[in-house]
Design a protein around this motif. Structure first.
Motif, PDB file in Angstrom:
ATOM      1  N   LEU A 186       0.867  -1.175   0.000  1.00  0.00           N
ATOM      2  CA  LEU A 186       0.000   0.000   0.000  1.00  0.00           C
ATOM      3  C   LEU A 186       0.905   1.225   0.000  1.00  0.00           C
ATOM      4  CD1 LEU A 186      -2.736   1.476   0.326  1.00  0.00           C
ATOM      5  CD2 LEU A 186      -2.495   1.157   2.810  1.00  0.00           C
ATOM      6  N   LEU A 187       0.854   2.016  -1.066  1.00  0.00           N
ATOM      7  CA  LEU A 187       1.713   3.190  -1.231  1.00  0.00           C
ATOM      8  C   LEU A 187       0.835   4.432  -1.204  1.00  0.00           C
ATOM      9  CD1 LEU A 187       3.979   1.840  -4.136  1.00  0.00           C
ATOM     10  CD2 LEU A 187       4.149   1.405  -1.668  1.00  0.00           C
ATOM     11  N   VAL A 188       1.101   5.327  -0.266  1.00  0.00           N
ATOM     12  CA  VAL A 188       0.222   6.467  -0.004  1.00  0.00           C
ATOM     13  C   VAL A 188       0.953   7.774  -0.288  1.00  0.00           C
ATOM     14  CG1 VAL A 188      -1.200   7.634   1.736  1.00  0.00           C
ATOM     15  CG2 VAL A 188      -0.976   5.134   1.780  1.00  0.00           C
ATOM     16  N   ASP A 189       0.418   8.558  -1.186  1.00  0.00           N
ATOM     17  CA  ASP A 189       0.986   9.846  -1.593  1.00  0.00           C
ATOM     18  C   ASP A 189       0.819  10.869  -0.467  1.00  0.00           C
ATOM     19  OD1 ASP A 189       1.741  12.172  -2.907  1.00  0.00           O
ATOM     20  OD2 ASP A 189       0.728  11.628  -4.775  1.00  0.00           O
ATOM     21  N   LYS A 190       1.943  11.450   0.028  1.00  0.00           N
ATOM     22  CA  LYS A 190       1.888  12.481   1.062  1.00  0.00           C
ATOM     23  C   LYS A 190       2.440  13.810   0.561  1.00  0.00           C
ATOM     24  CE  LYS A 190       4.991  13.136   4.132  1.00  0.00           C
ATOM     25  NZ  LYS A 190       5.775  14.183   3.438  1.00  0.00           N
ATOM     26  N   SER A 191       2.502  13.975  -0.758  1.00  0.00           N
ATOM     27  CA  SER A 191       3.021  15.223  -1.306  1.00  0.00           C
ATOM     28  C   SER A 191       2.030  16.354  -1.071  1.00  0.00           C
ATOM     29  CB  SER A 191       3.330  15.048  -2.793  1.00  0.00           C
ATOM     30  OG  SER A 191       2.155  14.667  -3.502  1.00  0.00           O
ATOM     31  N   SER A 192       2.352  17.532  -1.524  1.00  0.00           N
ATOM     32  CA  SER A 192       1.514  18.712  -1.280  1.00  0.00           C
ATOM     33  C   SER A 192       0.075  18.479  -1.724  1.00  0.00           C
ATOM     34  CB  SER A 192       2.088  19.920  -2.018  1.00  0.00           C
ATOM     35  OG  SER A 192       3.345  20.254  -1.504  1.00  0.00           O
ATOM     36  N   SER A 193      -0.858  18.937  -0.919  1.00  0.00           N
ATOM     37  CA  SER A 193      -2.306  18.859  -1.172  1.00  0.00           C
ATOM     38  C   SER A 193      -2.854  17.440  -1.121  1.00  0.00           C
ATOM     39  CB  SER A 193      -2.684  19.495  -2.525  1.00  0.00           C
ATOM     40  OG  SER A 193      -2.323  18.667  -3.614  1.00  0.00           O
ATOM     41  N   MET A 194      -2.095  16.484  -0.607  1.00  0.00           N
ATOM     42  CA  MET A 194      -2.550  15.099  -0.564  1.00  0.00           C
ATOM     43  C   MET A 194      -3.088  14.695   0.814  1.00  0.00           C
ATOM     44  SD  MET A 194      -2.569  13.248  -3.365  1.00  0.00           S
ATOM     45  CE  MET A 194      -3.549  14.643  -3.907  1.00  0.00           C
ATOM     46  N   THR A 195      -3.715  15.633   1.518  1.00  0.00           N
ATOM     47  CA  THR A 195      -4.346  15.327   2.803  1.00  0.00           C
ATOM     48  C   THR A 195      -5.373  14.215   2.648  1.00  0.00           C
ATOM     49  OG1 THR A 195      -4.038  17.606   3.568  1.00  0.00           O
ATOM     50  CG2 THR A 195      -5.679  16.273   4.729  1.00  0.00           C
ATOM     51  N   SER A 203       7.379  11.748  -6.095  1.00  0.00           N
ATOM     52  CA  SER A 203       8.084  10.682  -6.801  1.00  0.00           C
ATOM     53  C   SER A 203       7.382   9.373  -6.444  1.00  0.00           C
ATOM     54  CB  SER A 203       9.557  10.623  -6.406  1.00  0.00           C
ATOM     55  OG  SER A 203      10.168   9.476  -6.963  1.00  0.00           O
ATOM     56  N   ILE A 204       6.448   8.951  -7.272  1.00  0.00           N
ATOM     57  CA  ILE A 204       5.658   7.763  -6.961  1.00  0.00           C
ATOM     58  C   ILE A 204       6.511   6.505  -7.062  1.00  0.00           C
ATOM     59  CG2 ILE A 204       3.569   6.469  -7.571  1.00  0.00           C
ATOM     60  CD1 ILE A 204       2.345   9.001  -8.627  1.00  0.00           C
ATOM     61  N   GLY A 205       7.620   6.593  -7.781  1.00  0.00           N
ATOM     62  CA  GLY A 205       8.500   5.431  -7.899  1.00  0.00           C
ATOM     63  C   GLY A 205       9.414   5.240  -6.709  1.00  0.00           C
ATOM     64  N   SER A 206       9.539   6.252  -5.843  1.00  0.00           N
ATOM     65  CA  SER A 206      10.512   6.154  -4.746  1.00  0.00           C
ATOM     66  C   SER A 206      10.211   5.004  -3.782  1.00  0.00           C
ATOM     67  CB  SER A 206      10.600   7.488  -3.994  1.00  0.00           C
ATOM     68  OG  SER A 206       9.352   7.836  -3.404  1.00  0.00           O
ATOM     69  N   PRO A 207       8.957   4.763  -3.364  1.00  0.00           N
ATOM     70  CA  PRO A 207       8.742   3.619  -2.481  1.00  0.00           C
ATOM     71  C   PRO A 207       9.001   2.283  -3.173  1.00  0.00           C
ATOM     72  CG  PRO A 207       6.641   4.566  -3.133  1.00  0.00           C
ATOM     73  CD  PRO A 207       7.711   5.511  -3.589  1.00  0.00           C
ATOM     74  N   LEU A 208       8.770   2.213  -4.477  1.00  0.00           N
ATOM     75  CA  LEU A 208       9.025   0.969  -5.193  1.00  0.00           C
ATOM     76  C   LEU A 208      10.532   0.707  -5.286  1.00  0.00           C
ATOM     77  CD1 LEU A 208       7.148  -1.134  -6.341  1.00  0.00           C
ATOM     78  CD2 LEU A 208       7.321  -0.038  -8.581  1.00  0.00           C
ATOM     79  N   GLU A 209      11.315   1.784  -5.424  1.00  0.00           N
ATOM     80  CA  GLU A 209      12.772   1.637  -5.404  1.00  0.00           C
ATOM     81  C   GLU A 209      13.247   1.132  -4.047  1.00  0.00           C
ATOM     82  OE1 GLU A 209      15.579   2.759  -7.999  1.00  0.00           O
ATOM     83  OE2 GLU A 209      13.884   1.511  -8.610  1.00  0.00           O
ATOM     84  N   ALA A 210      12.640   1.647  -2.974  1.00  0.00           N
ATOM     85  CA  ALA A 210      12.999   1.180  -1.636  1.00  0.00           C
ATOM     86  C   ALA A 210      12.651  -0.296  -1.469  1.00  0.00           C
ATOM     87  CB  ALA A 210      12.275   2.021  -0.588  1.00  0.00           C
ATOM     88  N   MET A 211      11.506  -0.694  -1.991  1.00  0.00           N
ATOM     89  CA  MET A 211      11.092  -2.096  -1.905  1.00  0.00           C
ATOM     90  C   MET A 211      12.032  -2.989  -2.707  1.00  0.00           C
ATOM     91  SD  MET A 211       6.971  -1.545  -2.240  1.00  0.00           S
ATOM     92  CE  MET A 211       6.667  -3.278  -2.591  1.00  0.00           C
ATOM     93  N   ARG A 212      12.481  -2.496  -3.857  1.00  0.00           N
ATOM     94  CA  ARG A 212      13.420  -3.277  -4.679  1.00  0.00           C
ATOM     95  C   ARG A 212      14.734  -3.474  -3.927  1.00  0.00           C
ATOM     96  NH1 ARG A 212      17.617  -1.975  -7.828  1.00  0.00           N
ATOM     97  NH2 ARG A 212      17.191   0.263  -7.635  1.00  0.00           N
ATOM     98  N   THR A 213      15.232  -2.390  -3.334  1.00  0.00           N
ATOM     99  CA  THR A 213      16.496  -2.471  -2.604  1.00  0.00           C
ATOM    100  C   THR A 213      16.391  -3.401  -1.403  1.00  0.00           C
ATOM    101  OG1 THR A 213      17.034  -0.203  -3.271  1.00  0.00           O
ATOM    102  CG2 THR A 213      18.230  -1.096  -1.381  1.00  0.00           C
ATOM    103  N   ARG A 214      15.224  -3.373  -0.743  1.00  0.00           N
ATOM    104  CA  ARG A 214      15.037  -4.179   0.467  1.00  0.00           C
ATOM    105  C   ARG A 214      14.472  -5.568   0.169  1.00  0.00           C
ATOM    106  NH1 ARG A 214      12.246   0.929   3.741  1.00  0.00           N
ATOM    107  NH2 ARG A 214      14.191   2.110   3.997  1.00  0.00           N
ATOM    108  N   LYS A 215      14.321  -5.886  -1.113  1.00  0.00           N
ATOM    109  CA  LYS A 215      13.822  -7.199  -1.542  1.00  0.00           C
ATOM    110  C   LYS A 215      12.436  -7.507  -0.971  1.00  0.00           C
ATOM    111  CE  LYS A 215      17.797  -7.850  -3.537  1.00  0.00           C
ATOM    112  NZ  LYS A 215      17.933  -7.639  -5.018  1.00  0.00           N
ATOM    113  N   GLN A 216      11.594  -6.499  -0.902  1.00  0.00           N
ATOM    114  CA  GLN A 216      10.219  -6.685  -0.416  1.00  0.00           C
ATOM    115  C   GLN A 216       9.346  -7.063  -1.612  1.00  0.00           C
ATOM    116  OE1 GLN A 216      10.013  -2.734   1.388  1.00  0.00           O
ATOM    117  NE2 GLN A 216       9.881  -3.670   3.423  1.00  0.00           N
ATOM    118  N   ARG A 217       9.125  -8.329  -1.776  1.00  0.00           N
ATOM    119  CA  ARG A 217       8.466  -8.864  -2.968  1.00  0.00           C
ATOM    120  C   ARG A 217       6.952  -8.956  -2.753  1.00  0.00           C
ATOM    121  NH1 ARG A 217       6.951 -13.612  -5.624  1.00  0.00           N
ATOM    122  NH2 ARG A 217       7.765 -13.821  -7.762  1.00  0.00           N
TER     123      ARG A 217
END
Length: 480
Positions: free
Chosen positions: A297-306, A363-377
């Motif tokens: 579950l990836l949740v956008d917290k950027s500006s105006s994303m309350t 950057s919507i890809g940033s959490p997916l990059e973290a998951m790739r690095t941490r091998k969270q499949r």
């Protein structure tokens, strides 16, 4: 007129996430288009939603459109579904047909006539319907020119309820002199809380016990704030009865999944009652399906994303309670923040998200990059965002790297919030990634409608399940 059949089906499923709050015009157009362009799917979807959906407005539009359909199988299904609705919803179905379809066919009038005659033949059933929905019943009789039988006429139109009727018992309740008499009348005649509370002079503990004993679990939850204001929580005997009703609500199919959660917030009740109400929501959600695939579950917290953060909290609680496999949760702007809740209640997720504030670029890809690095499949990604992907790593590129390195091709479900665009959706489809999008512009009562989308292996599986739901037949049709 919409030309893409696939898009229209998606739009129909999308509309089920909205809660019109009795403004049926908000969903009438897409229902009408689906009925015209894909009547086979629409009929099965109507029956499937009647059994699995939570939003009453959609159920009413489905039944109205089925009864007004040119297809006999639809009209038969609408006839059967109508019989299970409470009177106020039957009245709303007919009003919907008059306003939006501009007609009430003879078959629909026959369905309502059967509905009314069935209740007239069962005096107890009719009396309770007349007490709870007198205005709706009068509207059905008068609006469709259906003559009531003598007893119904006395109760609804003449205001001279016959001896032994529930309406006569309410008059006796109003005339009762003591709380003991009032409690006896309530118990003997099972007078509903909403009616009795306006007729009694003083709500003593004995009267409250009599009232709550006759209430359904759903009625108790809906009335918690009023019960608390009338002192029901101050008497141990009454409180124990309320606790028993809340416990029974955990398995009662008539209880809306999120109604208990909303009641817990609105009623101002004690911590133990809040915990019990949250358990009701959790069990009702679990009854709708289990998520068997590892999910992110990836949740956008950027500006105006309350709004995205709020929806993310709710989805975190919802998904964690029904996930049989790994659940990974991140909030993100241009950086990923892994979220871990200690527990699966909404309160646990409130605490987990308490320091997450909207701000920054996306950057919507940033959490997916973290998951790739941490091998969270994972095999499924639920993305809550407006799709404004404006900073690398971009999601579509990160998805390709993630899929290649972890040897997996997760389905993507985008829950669109705010002023959303289609940027990420289009990028993924160009790369032939399985992606579904659902626009969330309703309230939290409609969130459980996402469960079928998340618990099936793919949208195709969901569509096949819907198409496999048989249309009910009228008894006359079965006999013939």
């Amino acid at each position: 007129m919409r030309s893409a059949e696939k898009d229209l089906r998606l739009e129909m499923l999308n509309s089920l996430l909205t809660t019109p709050h009795r403004d049926l015009g908000k969903v009438a157009e897409v229902h009408a288009d689906m009925l015209e362009l894909d009547p086979i799917f629409y009929g099965h979807l109507a029956v499937w939603y009647h059994a699995n959906g939570d939003v009453r407005d959609h159920k009413e539009v489905f039944v109205g459109n089925l009864m007004g359909s040119p297809l006999e199988a639809h009209r038969d299904a609408g006839f059967v579904l109508l019989q299970s609705l409470p009177p106020y919803q039957v009245d709303r179905v007919i009003k919907f047909m008059k306003r939006y379809l501009k007609r009430v066919p003879r078959s629909a009038k026959t369905a309502v006539k059967t509905y009314l005659r069935t209740r007239e033949q069962n005096e107890g059933l009719f009396d309770r319907a007349a007490l709870r929905a007198k205005k709706a019943l009068k509207s059905l009789y008068a609006g469709l020119h259906i003559r009531p039988n003598e007893r119904a006429d006395l109760v609804l139109f003449k205001n001279r309820p016959p001896e032994g009727s529930l309406a006569a018992a309410v008059k006796a309740l109003a005339a009762a002199e003591t709380p003991v008499e009032q409690a006896r009348v309530i118990v003997d005649h099972k007078i509903p809380y909403t009616i009795a509370v306006g007729a009694v002079r003083q709500l003593t503990p004995s009267v409250l016990v009599a009232l709550i004993d006759g209430m359904s679990p759903a009625e108790v939850i809906n009335s918690l704030k009023a019960l608390r204001a009338r002192g029901a929580f101050d008497c141990p005997e009454v409180k124990e009865l309320i606790d028993g009703k809340i416990e029974a609500a955990r398995s009662d199919k008539r209880v809306s999944a999120y109604k208990a959660k909303v009641a817990a917030q609105a009623a101002g009740v004690d911590a133990d009652t809040v915990k019990a109400l949250n358990a009701v929501t959790q069990d009702q959600v679990r009854a709708k399906g289990r998520i068997k695939r590892p999910t992110a579950l990836l949740v956008d917290k950027s500006s105006s994303m309350t709004d995205a953060i709020e929806v993310g909290k709710q989805l975190g609680a919802l998904v964690s309670g029904i996930a049989d496999d790994q659940l990974v949760v991140y909030a993100f702007d241009t950086m990923p923040y892994e979220i871990k809740a200690v527990g699966s209640d909404i309160a646990d997720w409130e605490r987990a998200f308490q320091h997450i504030q909207p701000g920054g670029c996306t950057s919507i890809g940033s959490p997916l990059e973290a998951m790739r690095t941490r091998k969270q499949r994972v095999e499924q990604i639920v993305l809550v965002t407006d799709e404004g992907d404006n900073t690398p790593p971009y999601f579509a590129d990160a998805y390709e790297r993630y899929a290649r390195e972890l040897a997996v091709a997760p389905n993507v479900l985008i829950v669109k919030v705010g002023r959303a665009c289609d940027y990420v959706t289009n990028q993924l489809r160009e790369k032939r990634v399985v992606v579904d999008t659902f626009t969330f512009d309703g309230d939290y009562y409609s969130l459980p409608n996402l469960i079928p989308m998340m618990s099936r292996p793919s949208r195709l599986d969901l569509l096949l399940e819907i198409l496999g739901t048989p249309l009910p037949l009228r008894k006359e049709a079965i006999a013939s």
